[in-house]
Design an enzyme around this catalytic site. Structure first.
Site, PDB file in Angstrom:
ATOM      1  NE  ARG A  47      -2.730   0.499   3.463  1.00 12.49           N
ATOM      2  CZ  ARG A  47      -1.941   0.717   4.539  1.00 12.49           C
ATOM      3  NH1 ARG A  47      -1.215   1.818   4.606  1.00 12.49           N
ATOM      4  NH2 ARG A  47      -1.882  -0.140   5.518  1.00 12.49           N
ATOM      5  CE1 TYR A  99     -17.578  12.670 -14.157  1.00 11.61           C
ATOM      6  CE2 TYR A  99     -16.225  12.766 -12.187  1.00 11.61           C
ATOM      7  CZ  TYR A  99     -17.099  12.084 -13.010  1.00 11.61           C
ATOM      8  OH  TYR A  99     -17.492  10.818 -12.672  1.00 11.61           O
ATOM      9  CG  ASP A 171      -9.839  17.132 -14.011  1.00 11.60           C
ATOM     10  OD1 ASP A 171      -9.202  16.530 -14.900  1.00 11.60           O
ATOM     11  OD2 ASP A 171     -10.841  16.652 -13.448  1.00 11.60           O
ATOM     12  CE  LYS A 196     -13.414   9.164 -17.814  1.00 11.96           C
ATOM     13  NZ  LYS A 196     -13.217   9.480 -16.428  1.00 11.96           N
TER      14      LYS A 196
HETATM   15  C1  LIG Z   1     -12.665  15.588 -16.111  1.00  8.42           C
HETATM   16  C2  LIG Z   1     -12.794  14.430 -15.168  1.00  8.42           C
HETATM   17  N1  LIG Z   1     -12.189  14.461 -13.980  1.00  8.42           N
HETATM   18  C3  LIG Z   1     -12.297  13.436 -13.101  1.00  8.42           C
HETATM   19  C4  LIG Z   1     -13.059  12.332 -13.377  1.00  8.42           C
HETATM   20  C5  LIG Z   1     -13.195  11.229 -12.341  1.00  8.42           C
HETATM   21  O1  LIG Z   1     -12.381  10.159 -12.656  1.00  8.42           O
HETATM   22  P1  LIG Z   1     -12.707   8.619 -12.311  1.00  8.42           P
HETATM   23  O2  LIG Z   1     -13.977   8.255 -13.001  1.00  8.42           O
HETATM   24  O3  LIG Z   1     -11.498   7.888 -12.815  1.00  8.42           O
HETATM   25  O4  LIG Z   1     -12.836   8.529 -10.827  1.00  8.42           O
HETATM   26  C6  LIG Z   1     -13.715  12.243 -14.614  1.00  8.42           C
HETATM   27  C7  LIG Z   1     -14.536  11.053 -14.925  1.00  8.42           C
HETATM   28  O5  LIG Z   1     -15.310  11.052 -15.853  1.00  8.42           O
HETATM   29  C8  LIG Z   1     -13.580  13.319 -15.522  1.00  8.42           C
HETATM   30  O6  LIG Z   1     -14.205  13.305 -16.718  1.00  8.42           O
END
Ligand SMILES: Cc1ncc(COP(=O)(O)O)c(C=O)c1O
Length: 379
Positions: A47, A99, A171, A196
Protein backbone atom coordinates in the site's frame (compact mmCIF):
# COMPACT_ATOMS: atom_id res chain seq x y z
CA UNK A 1 15.69 12.37 -20.77
CA UNK A 2 14.50 13.61 -24.15
CA UNK A 3 11.22 14.44 -25.80
CA UNK A 4 7.70 13.64 -24.64
CA UNK A 5 7.37 10.40 -26.61
CA UNK A 6 10.77 9.15 -25.41
CA UNK A 7 9.86 9.84 -21.80
CA UNK A 8 6.44 8.21 -22.24
CA UNK A 9 8.17 5.01 -23.32
CA UNK A 10 11.24 5.06 -21.06
CA UNK A 11 10.79 7.25 -17.95
CA UNK A 12 10.69 4.96 -14.91
CA UNK A 13 10.85 1.96 -17.25
CA UNK A 14 14.48 0.87 -17.47
CA UNK A 15 14.89 -2.81 -18.37
CA UNK A 16 14.28 -4.95 -15.27
CA UNK A 17 17.68 -5.27 -13.49
CA UNK A 18 16.92 -8.88 -12.45
CA UNK A 19 16.06 -10.27 -15.89
CA UNK A 20 16.53 -7.58 -18.54
CA UNK A 21 12.78 -7.63 -19.31
CA UNK A 22 12.02 -4.51 -21.37
CA UNK A 23 8.46 -4.34 -20.08
CA UNK A 24 8.00 -3.26 -16.46
CA UNK A 25 6.98 -6.40 -14.52
CA UNK A 26 3.63 -6.51 -12.75
CA UNK A 27 4.95 -6.82 -9.23
CA UNK A 28 2.37 -8.60 -7.10
CA UNK A 29 4.18 -8.92 -3.76
CA UNK A 30 2.42 -7.24 -0.87
CA UNK A 31 5.46 -7.41 1.39
CA UNK A 32 9.22 -7.16 0.85
CA UNK A 33 12.10 -8.88 2.66
CA UNK A 34 14.24 -6.77 5.00
CA UNK A 35 17.87 -7.70 5.71
CA UNK A 36 17.63 -6.10 9.16
CA UNK A 37 14.83 -4.09 10.76
CA UNK A 38 14.21 -1.07 8.53
CA UNK A 39 16.83 -2.16 5.97
CA UNK A 40 15.24 -2.83 2.60
CA UNK A 41 15.43 -1.91 -1.07
CA UNK A 42 12.86 0.88 -0.94
CA UNK A 43 9.73 -1.21 -0.45
CA UNK A 44 8.15 -2.54 2.74
CA UNK A 45 4.43 -2.98 2.17
CA UNK A 46 2.57 -2.60 -1.12
CA UNK A 47 0.00 0.00 0.00
CA UNK A 48 2.90 2.32 0.81
CA UNK A 49 4.81 1.57 -2.36
CA UNK A 50 4.99 -0.97 -5.16
CA UNK A 51 7.56 -1.19 -7.99
CA UNK A 52 4.97 -1.20 -10.82
CA UNK A 53 3.30 1.84 -9.28
CA UNK A 54 6.67 3.57 -8.90
CA UNK A 55 7.30 3.10 -12.63
CA UNK A 56 3.93 4.67 -13.45
CA UNK A 57 4.41 7.52 -10.98
CA UNK A 58 7.87 8.29 -12.33
CA UNK A 59 6.60 8.29 -15.90
CA UNK A 60 3.56 10.51 -15.32
CA UNK A 61 5.64 12.95 -13.24
CA UNK A 62 8.09 13.22 -16.12
CA UNK A 63 5.31 13.79 -18.68
CA UNK A 64 3.74 16.55 -16.59
CA UNK A 65 7.12 18.20 -15.96
CA UNK A 66 6.79 17.60 -12.21
CA UNK A 67 8.88 15.96 -9.52
CA UNK A 68 6.29 13.98 -7.53
CA UNK A 69 3.86 11.62 -9.26
CA UNK A 70 1.18 9.78 -7.30
CA UNK A 71 -1.13 7.11 -8.67
CA UNK A 72 -4.57 6.39 -7.22
CA UNK A 73 -7.35 3.85 -7.62
CA UNK A 74 -9.52 6.36 -9.56
CA UNK A 75 -9.58 9.97 -10.65
CA UNK A 76 -11.93 10.76 -7.80
CA UNK A 77 -9.59 9.12 -5.27
CA UNK A 78 -6.84 11.43 -6.56
CA UNK A 79 -9.18 14.44 -6.28
CA UNK A 80 -10.15 13.36 -2.77
CA UNK A 81 -6.50 13.33 -1.71
CA UNK A 82 -6.05 16.90 -2.98
CA UNK A 83 -9.17 18.10 -1.15
CA UNK A 84 -7.97 16.40 2.06
CA UNK A 85 -4.98 18.74 2.14
CA UNK A 86 -7.60 21.37 3.16
CA UNK A 87 -9.00 21.77 6.68
CA UNK A 88 -12.48 22.36 8.12
CA UNK A 89 -13.39 26.00 7.55
CA UNK A 90 -11.20 26.33 4.45
CA UNK A 91 -12.85 27.56 1.27
CA UNK A 92 -12.32 26.21 -2.25
CA UNK A 93 -13.36 27.83 -5.51
CA UNK A 94 -14.63 25.27 -8.01
CA UNK A 95 -15.62 25.85 -11.63
CA UNK A 96 -19.30 26.41 -12.47
CA UNK A 97 -18.80 23.89 -15.25
CA UNK A 98 -16.94 20.76 -14.26
CA UNK A 99 -17.13 17.00 -14.15
CA UNK A 100 -20.22 16.20 -12.07
CA UNK A 101 -18.29 13.86 -9.78
CA UNK A 102 -15.94 16.67 -8.76
CA UNK A 103 -18.92 18.79 -7.76
CA UNK A 104 -20.47 15.86 -5.87
CA UNK A 105 -17.21 15.17 -4.01
CA UNK A 106 -16.90 18.80 -2.90
CA UNK A 107 -20.57 19.59 -2.22
CA UNK A 108 -21.81 16.29 -0.84
CA UNK A 109 -18.76 14.74 0.80
CA UNK A 110 -16.23 17.40 1.84
CA UNK A 111 -18.84 20.00 2.76
CA UNK A 112 -20.06 17.59 5.46
CA UNK A 113 -16.59 17.73 6.96
CA UNK A 114 -16.46 21.53 7.07
CA UNK A 115 -15.14 22.52 3.65
CA UNK A 116 -16.87 25.57 2.16
CA UNK A 117 -17.00 26.23 -1.54
CA UNK A 118 -18.21 28.62 -4.23
CA UNK A 119 -18.73 27.77 -7.89
CA UNK A 120 -17.43 30.45 -10.22
CA UNK A 121 -17.13 30.97 -13.96
CA UNK A 122 -13.33 30.90 -13.97
CA UNK A 123 -13.16 32.46 -17.42
CA UNK A 124 -14.08 35.65 -15.58
CA UNK A 125 -11.13 36.75 -13.42
CA UNK A 126 -13.21 39.55 -11.83
CA UNK A 127 -15.73 36.90 -10.70
CA UNK A 128 -12.88 34.91 -9.13
CA UNK A 129 -11.68 38.00 -7.26
CA UNK A 130 -15.25 38.71 -6.12
CA UNK A 131 -15.66 35.17 -4.76
CA UNK A 132 -12.39 35.38 -2.81
CA UNK A 133 -12.55 35.00 0.98
CA UNK A 134 -9.78 35.22 3.57
CA UNK A 135 -10.12 31.44 4.04
CA UNK A 136 -9.87 30.56 0.33
CA UNK A 137 -7.04 28.03 0.10
CA UNK A 138 -7.54 26.38 -3.26
CA UNK A 139 -8.84 27.11 -6.75
CA UNK A 140 -9.90 24.08 -8.76
CA UNK A 141 -9.63 24.48 -12.52
CA UNK A 142 -10.84 22.13 -15.20
CA UNK A 143 -9.82 23.06 -18.76
CA UNK A 144 -11.17 22.19 -21.23
CA UNK A 145 -14.24 21.67 -19.06
CA UNK A 146 -16.43 18.60 -19.06
CA UNK A 147 -18.87 18.81 -20.82
CA UNK A 148 -19.03 22.41 -22.13
CA UNK A 149 -15.42 22.54 -23.38
CA UNK A 150 -14.89 25.99 -21.90
CA UNK A 151 -11.29 27.14 -21.64
CA UNK A 152 -9.86 28.66 -18.47
CA UNK A 153 -6.65 30.71 -18.55
CA UNK A 154 -4.49 28.72 -16.11
CA UNK A 155 -1.75 31.37 -15.80
CA UNK A 156 -4.29 34.14 -15.11
CA UNK A 157 -6.07 32.14 -12.38
CA UNK A 158 -2.73 31.07 -10.87
CA UNK A 159 -1.70 34.75 -10.75
CA UNK A 160 -4.73 35.65 -8.63
CA UNK A 161 -4.55 32.56 -6.41
CA UNK A 162 -0.84 32.88 -5.70
CA UNK A 163 -1.17 36.57 -4.90
CA UNK A 164 -3.50 35.41 -2.10
CA UNK A 165 -1.34 32.42 -1.07
CA UNK A 166 -3.77 29.74 -2.34
CA UNK A 167 -3.00 26.63 -4.35
CA UNK A 168 -4.22 25.94 -7.88
CA UNK A 169 -5.23 22.48 -9.04
CA UNK A 170 -5.85 21.72 -12.71
CA UNK A 171 -7.88 18.73 -13.82
CA UNK A 172 -5.85 17.91 -16.94
CA UNK A 173 -7.94 14.88 -17.93
CA UNK A 174 -9.29 16.30 -21.20
CA UNK A 175 -6.05 17.86 -22.46
CA UNK A 176 -3.49 15.32 -21.14
CA UNK A 177 0.13 16.38 -20.60
CA UNK A 178 0.72 15.94 -24.32
CA UNK A 179 -1.46 18.95 -25.10
CA UNK A 180 -1.21 21.00 -21.91
CA UNK A 181 1.37 21.38 -19.13
CA UNK A 182 -0.43 22.97 -16.16
CA UNK A 183 2.64 23.09 -13.89
CA UNK A 184 4.53 25.16 -16.47
CA UNK A 185 1.53 27.50 -16.61
CA UNK A 186 1.74 28.08 -12.84
CA UNK A 187 -0.54 25.40 -11.38
CA UNK A 188 0.52 23.65 -8.18
CA UNK A 189 -0.98 20.29 -9.09
CA UNK A 190 -2.16 18.50 -12.20
CA UNK A 191 -4.76 15.80 -11.55
CA UNK A 192 -6.11 13.11 -13.85
CA UNK A 193 -8.71 10.53 -14.31
CA UNK A 194 -6.23 8.14 -15.93
CA UNK A 195 -9.30 6.07 -16.77
CA UNK A 196 -9.51 8.35 -19.82
CA UNK A 197 -6.74 9.28 -22.29
CA UNK A 198 -3.79 8.12 -20.15
CA UNK A 199 -5.10 4.54 -20.03
CA UNK A 200 -6.72 5.11 -23.39
CA UNK A 201 -8.42 1.75 -23.95
CA UNK A 202 -11.51 1.74 -21.67
CA UNK A 203 -10.07 -1.09 -19.59
CA UNK A 204 -8.73 0.50 -16.41
CA UNK A 205 -9.99 2.92 -13.74
CA UNK A 206 -7.25 5.08 -12.25
CA UNK A 207 -6.15 8.49 -11.12
CA UNK A 208 -2.94 10.47 -10.85
CA UNK A 209 -1.55 13.67 -9.34
CA UNK A 210 1.68 15.43 -10.26
CA UNK A 211 3.23 18.29 -8.28
CA UNK A 212 6.62 20.02 -8.07
CA UNK A 213 6.66 21.28 -4.50
CA UNK A 214 8.28 18.85 -2.03
CA UNK A 215 6.06 19.77 0.92
CA UNK A 216 2.91 19.33 -1.17
CA UNK A 217 4.32 16.08 -2.59
CA UNK A 218 5.09 14.71 0.89
CA UNK A 219 1.62 15.68 2.13
CA UNK A 220 0.00 13.84 -0.77
CA UNK A 221 2.26 10.81 -0.35
CA UNK A 222 1.21 10.68 3.32
CA UNK A 223 -2.48 10.87 2.32
CA UNK A 224 -2.08 8.24 -0.42
CA UNK A 225 -0.75 5.77 2.14
CA UNK A 226 -3.04 6.85 4.99
CA UNK A 227 -6.22 6.71 2.86
CA UNK A 228 -5.19 3.58 0.98
CA UNK A 229 -6.99 4.31 -2.32
CA UNK A 230 -4.07 2.89 -4.30
CA UNK A 231 -4.25 1.24 -7.73
CA UNK A 232 -3.49 -2.45 -8.19
CA UNK A 233 -0.19 -3.42 -9.87
CA UNK A 234 -2.11 -4.66 -12.91
CA UNK A 235 -3.96 -1.34 -13.20
CA UNK A 236 -0.63 0.51 -12.96
CA UNK A 237 0.72 -1.67 -15.75
CA UNK A 238 -2.27 -0.88 -17.97
CA UNK A 239 -1.95 2.89 -17.48
CA UNK A 240 1.81 2.67 -18.08
CA UNK A 241 1.17 0.78 -21.29
CA UNK A 242 -1.38 3.40 -22.32
CA UNK A 243 1.11 6.22 -21.73
CA UNK A 244 3.53 4.74 -24.25
CA UNK A 245 1.15 5.56 -27.12
CA UNK A 246 -0.44 8.70 -25.65
CA UNK A 247 1.22 11.08 -28.12
CA UNK A 248 0.26 9.22 -31.28
CA UNK A 249 -3.27 8.60 -30.01
CA UNK A 250 -3.74 12.26 -29.09
CA UNK A 251 -2.56 13.38 -32.53
CA UNK A 252 -5.19 11.16 -34.14
CA UNK A 253 -7.91 12.13 -31.64
CA UNK A 254 -7.30 15.79 -32.53
CA UNK A 255 -7.35 15.23 -36.30
CA UNK A 256 -10.51 13.13 -36.14
CA UNK A 257 -12.22 15.62 -33.82
CA UNK A 258 -11.51 18.45 -36.26
CA UNK A 259 -13.17 16.43 -39.07
CA UNK A 260 -16.18 15.71 -36.85
CA UNK A 261 -16.49 19.41 -36.03
CA UNK A 262 -16.64 20.13 -39.79
CA UNK A 263 -19.63 17.77 -40.14
CA UNK A 264 -21.46 19.30 -37.18
CA UNK A 265 -20.86 22.92 -38.11
CA UNK A 266 -23.73 24.24 -40.18
CA UNK A 267 -25.78 21.03 -40.04
CA UNK A 268 -29.47 21.89 -39.53
CA UNK A 269 -29.78 19.39 -36.65
CA UNK A 270 -27.08 21.25 -34.71
CA UNK A 271 -27.72 24.60 -33.01
CA UNK A 272 -24.18 25.20 -31.73
CA UNK A 273 -20.86 23.38 -31.75
CA UNK A 274 -18.60 23.64 -28.70
CA UNK A 275 -14.98 23.00 -29.62
CA UNK A 276 -12.00 25.16 -28.59
CA UNK A 277 -10.46 24.73 -32.04
CA UNK A 278 -13.23 26.83 -33.61
CA UNK A 279 -12.12 30.41 -34.22
CA UNK A 280 -15.40 31.72 -32.76
CA UNK A 281 -15.08 29.68 -29.54
CA UNK A 282 -14.74 32.24 -26.71
CA UNK A 283 -11.66 30.44 -25.36
CA UNK A 284 -9.98 29.89 -28.72
CA UNK A 285 -7.13 32.37 -28.20
CA UNK A 286 -6.34 31.10 -24.70
CA UNK A 287 -6.51 27.50 -25.96
CA UNK A 288 -4.06 28.32 -28.74
CA UNK A 289 -1.72 29.80 -26.18
CA UNK A 290 -1.87 27.12 -23.50
CA UNK A 291 -2.58 23.96 -25.50
CA UNK A 292 -0.60 22.27 -28.26
CA UNK A 293 -3.84 21.22 -30.01
CA UNK A 294 -7.55 21.25 -29.20
CA UNK A 295 -8.21 17.66 -28.11
CA UNK A 296 -10.60 14.87 -28.98
CA UNK A 297 -13.73 16.00 -27.13
CA UNK A 298 -16.55 17.76 -28.99
CA UNK A 299 -19.92 18.87 -27.61
CA UNK A 300 -22.92 20.33 -29.40
CA UNK A 301 -26.42 21.57 -28.73
CA UNK A 302 -29.11 19.71 -30.67
CA UNK A 303 -31.32 22.13 -32.59
CA UNK A 304 -34.44 20.15 -31.64
CA UNK A 305 -33.79 20.37 -27.88
CA UNK A 306 -33.68 17.54 -25.37
CA UNK A 307 -35.92 15.16 -27.31
CA UNK A 308 -33.72 15.50 -30.40
CA UNK A 309 -30.56 14.99 -28.33
CA UNK A 310 -31.97 11.84 -26.74
CA UNK A 311 -32.99 10.53 -30.15
CA UNK A 312 -29.69 11.37 -31.83
CA UNK A 313 -27.54 9.50 -29.31
CA UNK A 314 -29.31 6.26 -30.28
CA UNK A 315 -28.81 6.75 -34.02
CA UNK A 316 -25.04 6.38 -34.43
CA UNK A 317 -23.51 2.98 -35.12
CA UNK A 318 -19.77 3.50 -34.61
CA UNK A 319 -20.09 6.15 -31.90
CA UNK A 320 -21.27 3.93 -29.03
CA UNK A 321 -23.79 5.32 -26.56
CA UNK A 322 -21.83 5.09 -23.31
CA UNK A 323 -20.36 7.08 -20.44
CA UNK A 324 -16.64 7.84 -20.12
CA UNK A 325 -14.27 9.21 -22.74
CA UNK A 326 -10.72 9.35 -23.96
CA UNK A 327 -10.25 5.86 -25.33
CA UNK A 328 -9.56 4.54 -28.82
CA UNK A 329 -13.27 3.96 -29.58
CA UNK A 330 -15.68 6.82 -30.29
CA UNK A 331 -18.45 7.41 -27.74
CA UNK A 332 -21.57 9.56 -27.73
CA UNK A 333 -23.57 10.50 -24.64
CA UNK A 334 -26.23 12.77 -23.15
CA UNK A 335 -24.47 14.57 -20.23
CA UNK A 336 -27.63 15.84 -18.48
CA UNK A 337 -28.95 12.31 -17.97
CA UNK A 338 -25.69 10.36 -17.93
CA UNK A 339 -22.27 11.67 -16.82
CA UNK A 340 -23.64 14.86 -15.27
CA UNK A 341 -26.86 13.57 -13.70
CA UNK A 342 -25.29 14.29 -10.28
CA UNK A 343 -25.36 18.06 -10.93
CA UNK A 344 -29.06 18.27 -11.85
CA UNK A 345 -30.64 21.24 -10.08
CA UNK A 346 -27.22 22.59 -8.95
CA UNK A 347 -25.32 25.65 -10.26
CA UNK A 348 -23.48 23.19 -12.51
CA UNK A 349 -26.61 21.83 -14.22
CA UNK A 350 -26.17 20.96 -17.88
CA UNK A 351 -28.30 21.98 -20.91
CA UNK A 352 -30.52 18.95 -21.64
CA UNK A 353 -30.06 19.53 -25.39
CA UNK A 354 -26.31 18.95 -25.05
CA UNK A 355 -24.65 15.95 -26.71
CA UNK A 356 -21.02 15.05 -25.95
CA UNK A 357 -18.71 13.13 -28.27
CA UNK A 358 -15.46 11.45 -27.38
CA UNK A 359 -13.92 11.16 -30.82
CA UNK A 360 -11.86 8.00 -31.12
CA UNK A 361 -9.11 6.96 -33.48
CA UNK A 362 -11.14 4.86 -35.94
CA UNK A 363 -10.97 5.63 -39.69
CA UNK A 364 -12.02 9.25 -39.94
CA UNK A 365 -14.27 8.72 -43.00
CA UNK A 366 -16.26 6.12 -41.06
CA UNK A 367 -16.74 8.47 -38.13
CA UNK A 368 -17.81 11.32 -40.36
CA UNK A 369 -20.28 9.12 -42.28
CA UNK A 370 -21.72 7.66 -39.06
CA UNK A 371 -22.36 11.06 -37.57
CA UNK A 372 -23.72 12.55 -40.79
CA UNK A 373 -26.19 9.67 -41.15
CA UNK A 374 -27.40 10.11 -37.57
CA UNK A 375 -27.73 13.89 -37.96
CA UNK A 376 -29.55 13.61 -41.31
CA UNK A 377 -31.97 11.11 -39.78
CA UNK A 378 -32.79 13.47 -36.92
CA UNK A 379 -32.83 16.79 -38.83
C1 LIG B 1 -12.66 15.59 -16.11
C2 LIG B 1 -12.79 14.43 -15.17
N1 LIG B 1 -12.19 14.46 -13.98
C3 LIG B 1 -12.30 13.44 -13.10
C4 LIG B 1 -13.06 12.33 -13.38
C5 LIG B 1 -13.19 11.23 -12.34
O1 LIG B 1 -12.38 10.16 -12.66
P1 LIG B 1 -12.71 8.62 -12.31
O2 LIG B 1 -13.98 8.25 -13.00
O3 LIG B 1 -11.50 7.89 -12.82
O4 LIG B 1 -12.84 8.53 -10.83
C6 LIG B 1 -13.71 12.24 -14.61
C7 LIG B 1 -14.54 11.05 -14.92
O5 LIG B 1 -15.31 11.05 -15.85
C8 LIG B 1 -13.58 13.32 -15.52
O6 LIG B 1 -14.20 13.30 -16.72
Amino acid sequence: MGGFETRAIHAGQDPDPATGAVVTPISLATTFAQSAVGEHQGYEYARSGNPTRTALETCIASLEGGTHGLAFASGLAAEDALLRTLHPGDHVVIPNDAYGGTYRLVARVHERHGLTWTSVDLRDIAALEAAWRPETKMVWIETPTNPMLAIVDIAAVAGVAHAHGARVVVDNTFATPYLQQPLDLGADASVHSSTKYLGGHSDVVGGAIVVRDDTFGDELRFLQNAMGAVPSPFDCYLVLRGLKTLAVRMDRHCTNAAAVVDVLTGHPAVARVLYPGLADHPGHDVARRQMANFGGMVSFIAAGGEAAALDLVTKTRIFTLAESLGAVESLIEHPARMTHASVEGSPLAVDPALVRLSVGIETVDDLVADLRNALDASA
